[in-house]
Write a protein that holds these residues in place. Structure first.
Motif, PDB file in Angstrom:
ATOM      1  N   ASN A   1     -22.513  28.442  14.040  1.00 30.24           N
ATOM      2  CA  ASN A   1     -23.984  28.306  13.450  1.00 30.24           C
ATOM      3  C   ASN A   1     -23.765  28.622  11.748  1.00 30.24           C
TER       4      ASN A   1
ATOM      5  N   PHE B   1     -31.193  25.017   1.627  1.00 34.76           N
ATOM      6  CA  PHE B   1     -31.365  23.828   2.119  1.00 34.76           C
ATOM      7  C   PHE B   1     -30.496  22.960   1.052  1.00 34.76           C
ATOM      8  N   ARG B   2     -29.488  22.241   1.648  1.00 27.90           N
ATOM      9  CA  ARG B   2     -28.463  21.373   1.202  1.00 27.90           C
ATOM     10  C   ARG B   2     -28.756  19.900   1.131  1.00 27.90           C
TER      11      ARG B   2
ATOM     12  N   ASN C   1     -29.955  31.404   3.004  1.00 26.84           N
ATOM     13  CA  ASN C   1     -30.263  30.367   3.813  1.00 26.84           C
ATOM     14  C   ASN C   1     -30.670  29.191   2.811  1.00 26.84           C
TER      15      ASN C   1
ATOM     16  N   GLN D   1     -28.571  17.197   4.088  1.00 35.20           N
ATOM     17  CA  GLN D   1     -30.009  17.252   4.684  1.00 35.20           C
ATOM     18  C   GLN D   1     -30.186  18.205   5.751  1.00 35.20           C
ATOM     19  N   LYS D   2     -29.820  19.316   5.545  1.00 35.71           N
ATOM     20  CA  LYS D   2     -29.852  20.645   6.403  1.00 35.71           C
ATOM     21  C   LYS D   2     -29.646  22.044   5.618  1.00 35.71           C
ATOM     22  N   TRP D   3     -30.192  22.924   6.420  1.00 36.99           N
ATOM     23  CA  TRP D   3     -29.947  24.215   5.947  1.00 36.99           C
ATOM     24  C   TRP D   3     -28.734  24.894   6.147  1.00 36.99           C
ATOM     25  N   LEU D   4     -27.848  25.570   5.341  1.00 30.93           N
ATOM     26  CA  LEU D   4     -26.744  26.221   5.622  1.00 30.93           C
ATOM     27  C   LEU D   4     -26.944  27.757   5.032  1.00 30.93           C
TER      28      LEU D   4
END
Length: 172
Positions: A153, A55-56, A53, A60-63
């Motif tokens: 998701n 942070f990208r 998991n 500006q979000k977690w992948l």
């Protein structure tokens, strides 16, 4: 064919090239030049898949995605896969299986991603992430991973491609 570098960042470059298309038309094409990457599908002794998991900043979000990384100068795709697995998950593998390659952004980038399955995992060390990486290790069953993809998701293309290739080839 002439080529001009517009910008350089780490080992990635933005270039313009004057090219002639197969139909004879001449154009100026902009390409992101990328040294390639290795994508790893790690399978633990229980048959679960190890993901990260991450942070990208670009999004500006977690992948949630498979561990992967850029091939360094004079590094083979296999060596990159071995290195990235340790750095991003803390695991090493005794067995690697090559699944071939994918071209994720062929319209504007020359990156080739080399896909691997990693098996016979053993804990190696603490994560050794790059300065700009924030990573948490996540483990899922194949069914959980597939459901996360179905539910939207997990949207990371390299993860979906590598899982699909492993499944189509009968490895999982």
């Amino acid at each position: 064919m002439s080529s001009r570098q517009i910008h350089q960042w780490k080992n990635i470059a933005l270039t313009e090239q004057d090219i002639t298309l197969p139909n004879g038309k001449s154009i100026c094409h902009t390409t992101i030049q990328h040294p390639g990457a290795a994508v790893i599908l790690p399978i633990d002794p229980n048959g679960n898949i190890v993901l990260i998991n991450q942070f990208r900043p670009s999004l500006q979000k977690w992948l949630i995605e498979l561990p992967a990384g850029t091939i360094e100068p004079n590094e083979s795709p296999m060596s990159c896969a071995q290195r990235e697995l340790i750095e991003e998950t803390g695991f090493q593998a005794k067995e690697f299986i090559s699944l071939g390659q994918v071209t994720p952004l062929a319209g504007f980038c020359d990156e080739i991603q080399h896909l691997f399955i990693a098996k016979q995992l053993t804990t190696n060390q603490q994560l050794d992430c790059d300065e700009d990486e924030i990573i948490e290790v996540v483990t899922m069953s194949r069914n959980e991973l597939e459901q996360q993809i179905i539910d939207g998701n997990i949207s990371d293309a390299k993860t979906i491609a590598c899982l699909s290739k492993a499944k189509l080839c009968g490895y999982i």
